[in-house]
Design an enzyme around this catalytic site. Sequence first.
Site, short mmCIF file in Angstrom:
data_model
loop_
_atom_site.label_atom_id
_atom_site.label_comp_id
_atom_site.label_asym_id
_atom_site.label_seq_id
_atom_site.Cartn_x
_atom_site.Cartn_y
_atom_site.Cartn_z
N SER A 23 -26.31 -0.82 -5.66
CA SER A 23 -27.72 -1.09 -5.02
C SER A 23 -28.69 -1.90 -6.23
O SER A 23 -28.97 -1.50 -7.27
CB SER A 23 -28.22 0.11 -4.54
N SER A 24 -29.03 -3.03 -5.76
CA SER A 24 -29.90 -3.59 -6.66
C SER A 24 -31.25 -3.11 -6.82
O SER A 24 -31.98 -2.92 -8.07
CB SER A 24 -30.15 -5.08 -5.87
N ASN A 25 -31.81 -2.46 -5.66
CA ASN A 25 -33.18 -1.94 -6.05
C ASN A 25 -33.15 -0.55 -7.05
O ASN A 25 -34.06 -0.54 -7.58
CB ASN A 25 -33.77 -1.67 -4.73
N HIS B 140 -26.41 -0.30 0.77
CA HIS B 140 -25.43 -0.11 -0.65
C HIS B 140 -25.79 1.33 -0.90
O HIS B 140 -26.38 1.87 -1.85
CB HIS B 140 -26.15 -1.17 -1.67
N GLU C 121 -27.96 -10.49 0.37
CA GLU C 121 -29.31 -10.78 0.63
C GLU C 121 -29.71 -12.19 0.17
O GLU C 121 -30.33 -13.02 0.96
CB GLU C 121 -30.51 -9.84 0.13
N THR D 283 -35.60 -9.58 -2.13
CA THR D 283 -36.65 -8.46 -1.86
C THR D 283 -36.53 -7.18 -2.63
O THR D 283 -37.64 -6.53 -3.06
CB THR D 283 -36.79 -7.96 -0.28
N SER E 192 -31.99 3.15 -0.44
CA SER E 192 -30.98 3.20 0.31
C SER E 192 -30.50 4.70 0.17
O SER E 192 -29.25 4.95 0.64
CB SER E 192 -29.96 2.18 0.22
N CYS F 169 -40.56 -6.52 -0.81
CA CYS F 169 -41.12 -5.64 0.32
C CYS F 169 -42.11 -4.48 -0.28
O CYS F 169 -42.00 -4.24 -1.51
CB CYS F 169 -39.98 -5.03 0.78
#
Length: 407
Positions: A314-316, A83, A178, A244, A377, A285
Amino acid sequence: MKTFNVPVIYRSPLISAIKNQRKQEDRMKKDFTPTELDFGPIRILLARHFGFCYGVENAIEIAFKTVDENPGKRIFLLSEMIHNPHVNNDLLGRGVQFIMDTSGNQLVPWESLQHDDIVIIPAFGTTLETERQLALLGIEPLKYNTTCPFVERVWNKAEQIGKKNYTVIVHGKPKHEETRATFSHSQAGTPTVVVKDIKEAALLAEFINGQRKPDEFYDLFKGQYSPGFDAAADLQRVGVVNQTTMLATETQAIADYIRQVMMATFGLTEATVGERFADTRDTLCYATNDNQTAVTGMLLEPADLAIVVGGYNSSNTSHLVELCEEKLPTYFISSPEHILSGSAINHWDFHHKREISSNSFLPEKDRITILLTSGASCPDALVEGVIRRLLSFYGLEHKADELATID
């Protein structure tokens, strides 16, 4: 840890120098205080951990190597590889085509693919259904597989507890690639349900302890449970895994909460709780853990604002924004170009999925402090770009060149 061949355009001499110095000083990664970059009128506190993770670098290396080694062949990605718009646009610019968008909508019809086409699986992984579709077309589904090893670890954990007759609860965003992949792999072996947050976990608990009738489950969790799910029978033994990139604190809170519900409902003790609740431990992770902990450490420092760099889907990265927003004004940008001037900035409101503009985002003070981080990312080159952009408003951009030469 393995090093990867990532295109130089994503690297940053400045950020590499900073990261290498911190690594030398803290090889065990126990110090989560930020790196201070003091430029006089502007002070930047850079998170201890940020940027490309193992899974992202692995995916980038495989994808670009595949393009380089197969000139003239049609190359497809199932969807965005990661992402980040810069990386995805670079791949599109090299002729790669996306078969689906991030929501799973078809962009290239399956029937137009040929057996000698190359199809790359993104870092998020893919569903078993998609793997079967590729196999039917004569395309080896896992030949060009960039699935993150930490995502595969979650699949393995779900399979392990499924074999012991536990139902899997996935903490994740139901529409995220994911989570869709994890759900597919898990439900192939055991009943599976997705909860997106602690509120949905509490709702699910009402079916575990009998506060709600089983028939209500199917509407409340529509699209989030496996075929044939029996709300009366399949919540007797459960285990929690996750997407994750979710907030580590929320995943842990959900697991702890469901564990307590199982103990209270079935009269279990610490010694017997394993009869009903699987010990999955944390399936986040290392990079998600490190990046979130680094932001927590960074937020202990007084500051005027925070800037988070990364892809808007982007989720993270969005979770890093969430953490920062709890403490101070936060600006979520995908590139340095969104900082228009020393007063104006275009940034992403991920709560309402829209870009907004803010004026006077840099306070009028003799000395300001900015917290800076990026998602897993996001190329380091973009973070350096943000630093240089901020320094340019003070005529200090040359200071970045001096920092890049530190030993």
